[in-house]
Design a protein around this motif. Structure first.
Motif, mmCIF file in Angstrom:
data_model
loop_
_atom_site.group_PDB
_atom_site.id
_atom_site.type_symbol
_atom_site.label_atom_id
_atom_site.label_comp_id
_atom_site.label_asym_id
_atom_site.label_seq_id
_atom_site.Cartn_x
_atom_site.Cartn_y
_atom_site.Cartn_z
ATOM 1 N N VAL A 95 -1.529 0.700 -4.226
ATOM 2 C CA VAL A 95 -1.055 2.108 -4.967
ATOM 3 C C VAL A 95 -0.803 2.722 -4.079
ATOM 4 C CG1 VAL A 95 -1.117 4.092 -6.322
ATOM 5 C CG2 VAL A 95 -2.828 2.278 -7.388
ATOM 6 N N GLN A 96 -0.805 2.757 -3.173
ATOM 7 C CA GLN A 96 -0.444 3.247 -1.708
ATOM 8 C C GLN A 96 0.510 2.817 -0.692
ATOM 9 O OE1 GLN A 96 -3.729 2.817 -2.039
ATOM 10 N NE2 GLN A 96 -4.575 4.764 -2.759
ATOM 11 N N MET A 97 0.405 1.753 -0.932
ATOM 12 C CA MET A 97 1.782 0.576 -0.176
ATOM 13 C C MET A 97 2.495 0.568 -1.731
ATOM 14 S SD MET A 97 2.170 -0.852 1.844
ATOM 15 C CE MET A 97 1.236 -1.021 3.256
ATOM 16 N N ALA A 98 2.055 -0.032 -3.001
ATOM 17 C CA ALA A 98 3.300 0.162 -4.186
ATOM 18 C C ALA A 98 3.965 0.869 -3.833
ATOM 19 C CB ALA A 98 2.769 -0.423 -5.044
ATOM 20 N N ALA A 99 3.220 2.959 -3.483
ATOM 21 C CA ALA A 99 4.436 3.543 -3.671
ATOM 22 C C ALA A 99 5.313 3.559 -2.403
ATOM 23 C CB ALA A 99 3.268 5.127 -4.034
ATOM 24 N N ARG A 100 4.712 3.918 -1.019
ATOM 25 C CA ARG A 100 5.311 4.255 0.188
ATOM 26 C C ARG A 100 6.976 3.047 -0.367
ATOM 27 N NH1 ARG A 100 6.408 1.448 4.864
ATOM 28 N NH2 ARG A 100 6.999 2.457 6.247
#
Length: 435
Positions: A95-100
């Motif tokens: 989720v963190q990488m997708a948000a980035r």
């Protein structure tokens, strides 16, 4: 802090004063302080807020808060809502990488569509320390230990020289409001665990730890810059352009010491990670390859061939007289001419009446043969490629121009003897490869 911020801008980022800026504002402490500092410094800026839709009403509250802040400051506010969890699932990312990825993709779109020059983010000295410790725990080279860069393309981080403590003190003394992200308190994320459990301990052991760390990172960046400049100079000597790829002489590469460090330094920017496999290519048989997501590295005789991975263009294409090659994979032009000139690699002159139109442009296939211009008898293309010392990548990109089932021209290499201009030729066609 406003004065210190302005002094930092004048010294390190003076160009920002004359540019149109987007301030990435989540509503949290750091980005709110950056927003207020930009306003106090009379920057020409707007606010960009990402709503990742991950915390329900809390995310909606952040969006409202940022919009109100923009209104109070009299600046434009851009807001984008994302279905981050669906994006992460679709692309198989955290989720963190997708948000980035969503965040920076949107920033790029805003810069282009709205005419802004840079995006400012609120990363500060403690963030850089946390990134250092994360990279250290995972294993990294000097670049990973150099921390967050002050600039990365059109992303600028003007708070990197300030600590979280300074930022909090400014916001408190000035009575600024901000939003608390409840997820920042959770230690299920590695960064939060380092922030809440490790950094406080090292700061307690040495009260000047953060300042000392900033000095250390400054020296690491300088060392990294020295290494980068030297490697770029070395690349200009070792990397030889050839047929849209790069040829690296293995014998010269093997003379470098320490070899592992040089291989990493020269090739890591192309996405390679399996360094033992890359090193093994030096002594492997011709034809062996190693792939990254973006590039391939091929052993070809005495060279490593480095090439970008480009989707293969396959198929056959018709070429008509006096028409350029719109819609074709390469630019070929056919035109009738009255006189015969000297042929080159990129221009051939043929007897038009020997040709069957439309000519066909296609990839080479196993079993293809032709009659090399200036020679008697036929020759398999596989043998011709071997004599030309063409590597696998060059062969994959080779196009043939054909008349019916006969090869007219190995484009950019050699014409066919059967279609040459002779004394009896009445009509001449000039075929040009417009590289």
């Amino acid at each position: 802090m406003v004065q210190k911020f302005n002094e930092h801008i004048v010294k390190s980022l003076p160009f920002l004063k004359e540019k149109k800026l987007l301030v990435a504002c989540s509503g949290g402490l750091d980005s709110v302080v950056l927003t207020h500092l930009c306003a106090a410094s009379k920057f020409d800026f707007a606010i960009a807020h990402c709503n990742f839709s991950l915390r329900g009403a809390e995310s909606e509250g952040d969006e409202t808060f940022v919009a109100d802040l923009a209104s109070q400051l009299g600046v434009e506010c851009f807001v984008k809502q994302f279905n981050t969890e669906q994006e992460a699932k679709t692309k198989r990312l955290s989720v963190q990488m997708a948000a980035r990825e969503l965040r920076y993709q949107w920033f790029d779109e805003l810069l282009t569509s709205k005419g802004y020059d840079y995006v400012l983010t609120a990363h500060h000295a403690d963030d850089s320390l946390e990134t250092f410790l994360i990279n250290l725990s995972r294993g990294t080279g000097i670049q990973g230990l150099s921390g967050i860069p002050k600039m990365n393309g059109n992303i600028v981080r003007p708070l990197l020289s300030f600590s979280r403590e300074e930022i909090l003190e400014f916001a408190t003394l000035e009575g600024k409001e901000w939003r608390e992200d409840s997820s920042n308190a959770s230690i299920k994320y590695l960064r939060n665990k380092i922030r809440h459990q490790i950094v406080p301990i090292v700061k307690e052991l040495n009260p000047t730890f953060l300042q000392n760390f900033q000095h250390t990172q400054h020296f690491l960046r300088q060392t990294s810059d020295l290494a980068h400049n030297y490697l770029e100079e070395l690349k200009s000597k070792l990397f030889r352009q050839r047929d849209g790829a790069v040829a690296i002489p293995i014998a010269e590469l093997q003379q470098l010491n320490p070899l592992d460090a040089y291989i990493y330094g020269l090739l890591h920017s192309y996405g390679f990670t399996e360094w033992n496999d890359v090193k093994d290519l030096l002594t492997a048989e011709s034809g062996k390859q190693v792939f990254s997501k973006t590039h391939r590295l091929l052993k070809n005789r005495d060279f490593l061939i480095l090439a970008e991975i480009i989707p293969e263009i396959k198929g056959t294409y018709n070429l008509h007289l006096d028409k350029t090659s719109d819609g074709l994979p390469i630019k070929i032009q056919l035109e009738e001419v009255e006189s015969f000139e000297k042929q080159t690699q990129n221009v051939v002159f043929l007897d038009m009446e020997k040709l069957i139109f439309p000519l066909v442009l296609r990839n080479w296939e196993k079993g293809d043969y032709f009659y090399p211009f200036g020679m008697q008898g036929k020759k398999k293309l596989s043998k011709f490629f071997k004599d030309e010392k063409m590597d696998l990548i060059s062969k994959e990109k080779q196009w043939l121009l054909c008349s019916g089932d006969k090869i007219v021209w190995i484009v950019g290499k050699r014409a066919d003897e059967r279609f040459k201009v002779e004394e009896s030729t009445r009509k001449i066609v000039k075929i040009s490869w417009l590289k």
